[in-house]
Design a protein around this motif. Structure first.
Motif, PDB file in Angstrom:
ATOM      1  N   SER A   1      -0.875  86.842 -39.385  1.00  0.00           N
ATOM      2  CA  SER A   1      -1.385  88.299 -38.981  1.00  0.00           C
ATOM      3  C   SER A   1      -2.833  87.901 -38.178  1.00  0.00           C
ATOM      4  N   PHE A   2      -3.153  88.888 -37.473  1.00  0.00           N
ATOM      5  CA  PHE A   2      -4.546  88.817 -37.055  1.00  0.00           C
ATOM      6  C   PHE A   2      -5.313  90.230 -37.427  1.00  0.00           C
ATOM      7  N   GLU A   3      -6.564  89.919 -37.281  1.00  0.00           N
ATOM      8  CA  GLU A   3      -7.459  91.215 -37.599  1.00  0.00           C
ATOM      9  C   GLU A   3      -8.559  91.608 -36.267  1.00  0.00           C
ATOM     10  N   LEU A   4      -8.843  92.691 -36.275  1.00  0.00           N
ATOM     11  CA  LEU A   4      -9.786  93.249 -35.198  1.00  0.00           C
ATOM     12  C   LEU A   4     -10.575  94.048 -35.872  1.00  0.00           C
ATOM     13  N   ASP A   5     -11.991  93.442 -35.468  1.00  0.00           N
ATOM     14  CA  ASP A   5     -13.163  94.453 -36.037  1.00  0.00           C
ATOM     15  C   ASP A   5     -12.977  94.587 -37.468  1.00  0.00           C
ATOM     16  N   GLY A   6     -12.321  93.627 -38.404  1.00  0.00           N
ATOM     17  CA  GLY A   6     -12.368  93.789 -39.638  1.00  0.00           C
ATOM     18  C   GLY A   6     -10.958  94.495 -40.431  1.00  0.00           C
ATOM     19  N   GLU A   7     -10.160  94.662 -39.441  1.00  0.00           N
ATOM     20  CA  GLU A   7      -8.833  95.752 -39.914  1.00  0.00           C
ATOM     21  C   GLU A   7      -7.870  94.830 -39.877  1.00  0.00           C
ATOM     22  N   LEU A   8      -6.991  94.690 -40.637  1.00  0.00           N
ATOM     23  CA  LEU A   8      -5.702  94.121 -40.312  1.00  0.00           C
ATOM     24  C   LEU A   8      -4.852  94.670 -38.941  1.00  0.00           C
ATOM     25  N   SER A   9      -4.566  93.977 -37.873  1.00  0.00           N
ATOM     26  CA  SER A   9      -3.896  94.821 -36.992  1.00  0.00           C
ATOM     27  C   SER A   9      -2.542  94.604 -36.585  1.00  0.00           C
ATOM     28  N   GLY A  10      -2.088  93.409 -36.451  1.00  0.00           N
ATOM     29  CA  GLY A  10      -0.773  93.019 -35.987  1.00  0.00           C
ATOM     30  C   GLY A  10      -0.359  91.448 -36.453  1.00  0.00           C
ATOM     31  N   GLU A  11       0.657  91.121 -35.806  1.00  0.00           N
ATOM     32  CA  GLU A  11       1.077  89.693 -35.967  1.00  0.00           C
ATOM     33  C   GLU A  11       0.895  88.978 -34.711  1.00  0.00           C
ATOM     34  N   LEU A  12       0.769  87.819 -34.834  1.00  0.00           N
ATOM     35  CA  LEU A  12       0.973  86.636 -33.714  1.00  0.00           C
ATOM     36  C   LEU A  12       2.382  86.561 -33.256  1.00  0.00           C
ATOM     37  N   PRO A  13       2.472  86.181 -32.116  1.00  0.00           N
ATOM     38  CA  PRO A  13       1.392  86.118 -30.902  1.00  0.00           C
ATOM     39  C   PRO A  13       0.790  87.383 -30.394  1.00  0.00           C
TER      40      PRO A  13
END
Length: 170
Positions: free
Chosen positions: A145-157
């Motif tokens: 997974s990845f986060e944006l501005d401290g919120e879990l947002s989606g999965e790679l790539p």
């Protein structure tokens, strides 16, 4: 940021930073009731918990540069998590993202970088790899997974870019 999900192509804007690997795993493990009681310390506890699980290797591509690590942070501004200057060369107006790659995220690594981070608000340069670019692509050979501005947002790539002058702040 742009990525694909089961629902199709996704995109989301972010202001300051994103992360994948240990960072995103820790955010996913934060106990929100605990956070209400102890504040930012809940992230530290979640980070220690995340260190006990397998850490996938995140592959980074920034223009013609590449690297890989167990923790990848990217920023449009200098700071991460409050006062930590993880992106010292970041400039909100240059159209580029700065990337800070931690090759390993073991307890030994934490003890190596901890004093500098706590006393000087920065990581020792020998502990990280730095990249910069107008388009950053993160990928992984396993689910991550990845986060944006401290919120879990989606999965790679996922691909991260800057939209110059997209936000006006008064």
């Amino acid at each position: 940021a742009e990525w694909n999900s089961a629902a199709g192509p996704q995109s989301r804007c972010f202001c300051q930073l994103g992360g994948a690997g240990l960072d995103a795993r820790a955010i996913g493990l934060v106990n929100w009731q605990c956070k209400k009681r102890i504040g930012a310390l809940a992230y530290v506890l979640a980070g220690l918990q995340a260190m006990r699980s397998p850490r996938p290797l995140i592959h980074v591509r920034a223009n013609e540069q590449s690297s890989q690590g167990e923790l990848v942070l990217l920023g449009n501004g200098r700071l991460y998590g409050g006062d930590f200057a993880l992106f010292p060369r970041a400039d909100l107006t240059d159209g580029r993202l700065e990337v800070c790659v931690f090759p390993r995220t073991t307890l030994v690594t934490l003890f190596r970088i901890g004093p500098s981070l706590l006393l000087r608000s920065r990581v020792p340069e020998r502990a990280v790899r730095r990249l910069s670019g107008s388009a950053i692509t993160l990928s992984c050979n396993q689910r991550a997974s990845f986060e944006l501005d401290g919120e879990l947002s989606g999965e790679l790539p996922a691909t991260f870019t800057v939209q110059p002058a997209a936000l006006r702040v008064l």
